[in-house]
Design a protein around this motif. Structure first.
Motif, PDB file in Angstrom:
ATOM      1  N   THR A 125       0.832  -1.203   0.000  1.00  0.00           N
ATOM      2  CA  THR A 125       0.000   0.000   0.000  1.00  0.00           C
ATOM      3  C   THR A 125       0.867   1.254   0.000  1.00  0.00           C
ATOM      4  N   MET A 126       1.977   1.215   0.701  1.00  0.00           N
ATOM      5  CA  MET A 126       2.904   2.353   0.678  1.00  0.00           C
ATOM      6  C   MET A 126       3.406   2.610  -0.740  1.00  0.00           C
ATOM      7  N   ALA A 127       3.731   1.545  -1.461  1.00  0.00           N
ATOM      8  CA  ALA A 127       4.179   1.702  -2.846  1.00  0.00           C
ATOM      9  C   ALA A 127       3.082   2.336  -3.692  1.00  0.00           C
ATOM     10  N   LEU A 128       1.842   1.971  -3.394  1.00  0.00           N
ATOM     11  CA  LEU A 128       0.703   2.446  -4.178  1.00  0.00           C
ATOM     12  C   LEU A 128       0.452   3.931  -3.993  1.00  0.00           C
ATOM     13  N   ILE A 129       0.598   4.434  -2.757  1.00  0.00           N
ATOM     14  CA  ILE A 129       0.278   5.850  -2.515  1.00  0.00           C
ATOM     15  C   ILE A 129       1.477   6.763  -2.738  1.00  0.00           C
ATOM     16  N   SER A 130       2.628   6.201  -3.058  1.00  0.00           N
ATOM     17  CA  SER A 130       3.846   6.989  -3.245  1.00  0.00           C
ATOM     18  C   SER A 130       4.179   7.140  -4.725  1.00  0.00           C
ATOM     19  N   ASP A 131       4.641   8.320  -5.091  1.00  0.00           N
ATOM     20  CA  ASP A 131       5.086   8.546  -6.465  1.00  0.00           C
ATOM     21  C   ASP A 131       6.436   7.890  -6.723  1.00  0.00           C
ATOM     22  N   ALA A 132       7.224   7.744  -5.660  1.00  0.00           N
ATOM     23  CA  ALA A 132       8.534   7.091  -5.777  1.00  0.00           C
ATOM     24  C   ALA A 132       8.892   6.484  -4.423  1.00  0.00           C
ATOM     25  N   THR A 133       9.770   5.482  -4.451  1.00  0.00           N
ATOM     26  CA  THR A 133      10.235   4.819  -3.238  1.00  0.00           C
ATOM     27  C   THR A 133      11.753   4.824  -3.229  1.00  0.00           C
ATOM     28  N   ILE A 134      12.326   5.089  -2.043  1.00  0.00           N
ATOM     29  CA  ILE A 134      13.783   5.047  -1.861  1.00  0.00           C
ATOM     30  C   ILE A 134      14.105   4.015  -0.784  1.00  0.00           C
ATOM     31  N   ILE A 135      14.880   2.992  -1.137  1.00  0.00           N
ATOM     32  CA  ILE A 135      15.373   2.034  -0.153  1.00  0.00           C
ATOM     33  C   ILE A 135      16.750   2.512   0.301  1.00  0.00           C
ATOM     34  N   VAL A 136      16.836   2.896   1.567  1.00  0.00           N
ATOM     35  CA  VAL A 136      18.070   3.487   2.093  1.00  0.00           C
ATOM     36  C   VAL A 136      19.051   2.419   2.544  1.00  0.00           C
ATOM     37  N   TRP A 149       9.609  -4.306  -4.913  1.00  0.00           N
ATOM     38  CA  TRP A 149       9.064  -5.071  -6.042  1.00  0.00           C
ATOM     39  C   TRP A 149       7.681  -4.577  -6.445  1.00  0.00           C
ATOM     40  N   GLU A 150       6.887  -4.165  -5.463  1.00  0.00           N
ATOM     41  CA  GLU A 150       5.555  -3.666  -5.800  1.00  0.00           C
ATOM     42  C   GLU A 150       5.646  -2.332  -6.539  1.00  0.00           C
ATOM     43  N   ALA A 151       6.571  -1.460  -6.134  1.00  0.00           N
ATOM     44  CA  ALA A 151       6.762  -0.199  -6.846  1.00  0.00           C
ATOM     45  C   ALA A 151       7.125  -0.461  -8.307  1.00  0.00           C
ATOM     46  N   LEU A 152       8.021  -1.406  -8.542  1.00  0.00           N
ATOM     47  CA  LEU A 152       8.401  -1.746  -9.916  1.00  0.00           C
ATOM     48  C   LEU A 152       7.215  -2.316 -10.689  1.00  0.00           C
ATOM     49  N   ARG A 153       6.420  -3.166 -10.027  1.00  0.00           N
ATOM     50  CA  ARG A 153       5.252  -3.760 -10.696  1.00  0.00           C
ATOM     51  C   ARG A 153       4.249  -2.689 -11.094  1.00  0.00           C
ATOM     52  N   LEU A 154       4.116  -1.652 -10.243  1.00  0.00           N
ATOM     53  CA  LEU A 154       3.172  -0.565 -10.509  1.00  0.00           C
ATOM     54  C   LEU A 154       3.706   0.462 -11.513  1.00  0.00           C
ATOM     55  N   GLY A 155       4.988   0.325 -11.861  1.00  0.00           N
ATOM     56  CA  GLY A 155       5.580   1.307 -12.764  1.00  0.00           C
ATOM     57  C   GLY A 155       5.976   2.591 -12.061  1.00  0.00           C
ATOM     58  N   ARG A 156       6.125   2.531 -10.732  1.00  0.00           N
ATOM     59  CA  ARG A 156       6.568   3.698  -9.955  1.00  0.00           C
ATOM     60  C   ARG A 156       8.091   3.668  -9.837  1.00  0.00           C
ATOM     61  N   SER A 157       8.682   4.842  -9.726  1.00  0.00           N
ATOM     62  CA  SER A 157      10.145   4.929  -9.645  1.00  0.00           C
ATOM     63  C   SER A 157      10.649   4.327  -8.342  1.00  0.00           C
ATOM     64  N   LEU A 158      11.679   3.495  -8.447  1.00  0.00           N
ATOM     65  CA  LEU A 158      12.323   2.898  -7.283  1.00  0.00           C
ATOM     66  C   LEU A 158      13.798   3.267  -7.303  1.00  0.00           C
ATOM     67  N   PHE A 159      14.250   3.869  -6.202  1.00  0.00           N
ATOM     68  CA  PHE A 159      15.653   4.248  -6.057  1.00  0.00           C
ATOM     69  C   PHE A 159      16.297   3.409  -4.961  1.00  0.00           C
ATOM     70  N   ILE A 160      17.553   3.025  -5.189  1.00  0.00           N
ATOM     71  CA  ILE A 160      18.342   2.300  -4.198  1.00  0.00           C
ATOM     72  C   ILE A 160      19.559   3.156  -3.858  1.00  0.00           C
ATOM     73  N   TRP A 161      19.720   3.467  -2.587  1.00  0.00           N
ATOM     74  CA  TRP A 161      20.813   4.340  -2.166  1.00  0.00           C
ATOM     75  C   TRP A 161      22.159   3.705  -2.480  1.00  0.00           C
ATOM     76  N   LYS A 162      23.117   4.537  -2.847  1.00  0.00           N
ATOM     77  CA  LYS A 162      24.404   4.086  -3.394  1.00  0.00           C
ATOM     78  C   LYS A 162      25.156   3.116  -2.485  1.00  0.00           C
ATOM     79  N   SER A 163      25.109   3.334  -1.161  1.00  0.00           N
ATOM     80  CA  SER A 163      25.864   2.463  -0.260  1.00  0.00           C
ATOM     81  C   SER A 163      25.321   1.032  -0.272  1.00  0.00           C
ATOM     82  N   VAL A 164      24.026   0.882  -0.564  1.00  0.00           N
ATOM     83  CA  VAL A 164      23.442  -0.453  -0.657  1.00  0.00           C
ATOM     84  C   VAL A 164      24.007  -1.180  -1.883  1.00  0.00           C
ATOM     85  N   LEU A 165      24.097  -0.450  -2.973  1.00  0.00           N
ATOM     86  CA  LEU A 165      24.602  -1.057  -4.209  1.00  0.00           C
ATOM     87  C   LEU A 165      26.071  -1.430  -4.097  1.00  0.00           C
TER      88      LEU A 165
END
Length: 200
Positions: A125-136, A149-165
């Motif tokens: 539901t958070m993915a649904l009501i948000s225009d974008a999601t950032i995983i810190v 994964w839900e943000a990606l399924r909905l076609g919403r922008s998903l960002f992953i913070w650099k230190s995670v990558l």
């Protein structure tokens, strides 16, 4: 597909919600570095009138909510419990403050018995009501991944913070990048994908 039929809300924010909304999420057992990154990202977003969405969990979520409130921004807490319950209990005062001055949202009616899967539904539901999601910050078993994964399924922008990558011990970031997630090293890059602040 996973949209709740009913939402229960408490707080003075106008509905329909105005302005762009960004979820800032991550580990409950966040590292000090993860907490600082969450604060930095949050401050940058609220300086540009972005509403911060999170799940009132320990760690990254709590940091996002508290930083927003301290800086005079607006925040939405999406709960995994009914509105009359608090999890974790240590966030009782924070939830009360959000209900009084911001907005709390639940898809669970009063009297609902909370189960672990409710927090997965909450993340969707958070993915649904948000225009974008950032995983810190998040491990391979983090609940934040359900939202990613839900943000990606909905076609919403998903960002992953650099230190995670940069953490080669994690397997999920590379998988999400293959499905359209983006690396985030500068919080201002989020503004390129957000809708206009102007009311049409």
């Amino acid at each position: 597909k996973y949209a709740p039929k009913m939402l229960y809300v408490k707080g003075p924010m106008d509905i329909p919600l105005q302005g762009p909304r960004v979820s800032i999420i991550g580990s409950r057992k966040a590292s000090p570095n993860g907490i600082e990154n969450a604060k930095t990202i949050t401050r940058t977003l609220i300086e540009n009138q972005t509403v911060i969405v999170s799940g009132l969990a320990e760690g990254i979520d709590t940091s996002a909510h508290e930083t927003t409130i301290a800086a005079g921004g607006k925040t939405i807490a999406v709960l995994g419990t009914p509105l009359n319950k608090v999890y974790p209990r240590k966030n009782l005062q924070l939830q009360q403050e959000i209900m009084a001055d911001h907005l709390a949202i639940s898809q669970f009616p009063i009297g609902h018995i909370t189960t672990p899967k409710d927090f997965v539904l909450r993340n969707r539901t958070m993915a649904l009501i948000s225009d974008a999601t950032i995983i810190v910050e998040a491990g391979d078993t983090s609940g934040s991944l359900h939202q990613g994964w839900e943000a990606l399924r909905l076609g919403r922008s998903l960002f992953i913070w650099k230190s995670v990558l940069n953490n080669k011990q994690l397997s999920w970031p590379e998988k999400m990048l293959q499905y359209g997630a983006m690396e985030l090293s500068d919080p201002t890059d989020v503004f390129e994908v957000l809708p206009s602040h102007l009311k049409m």
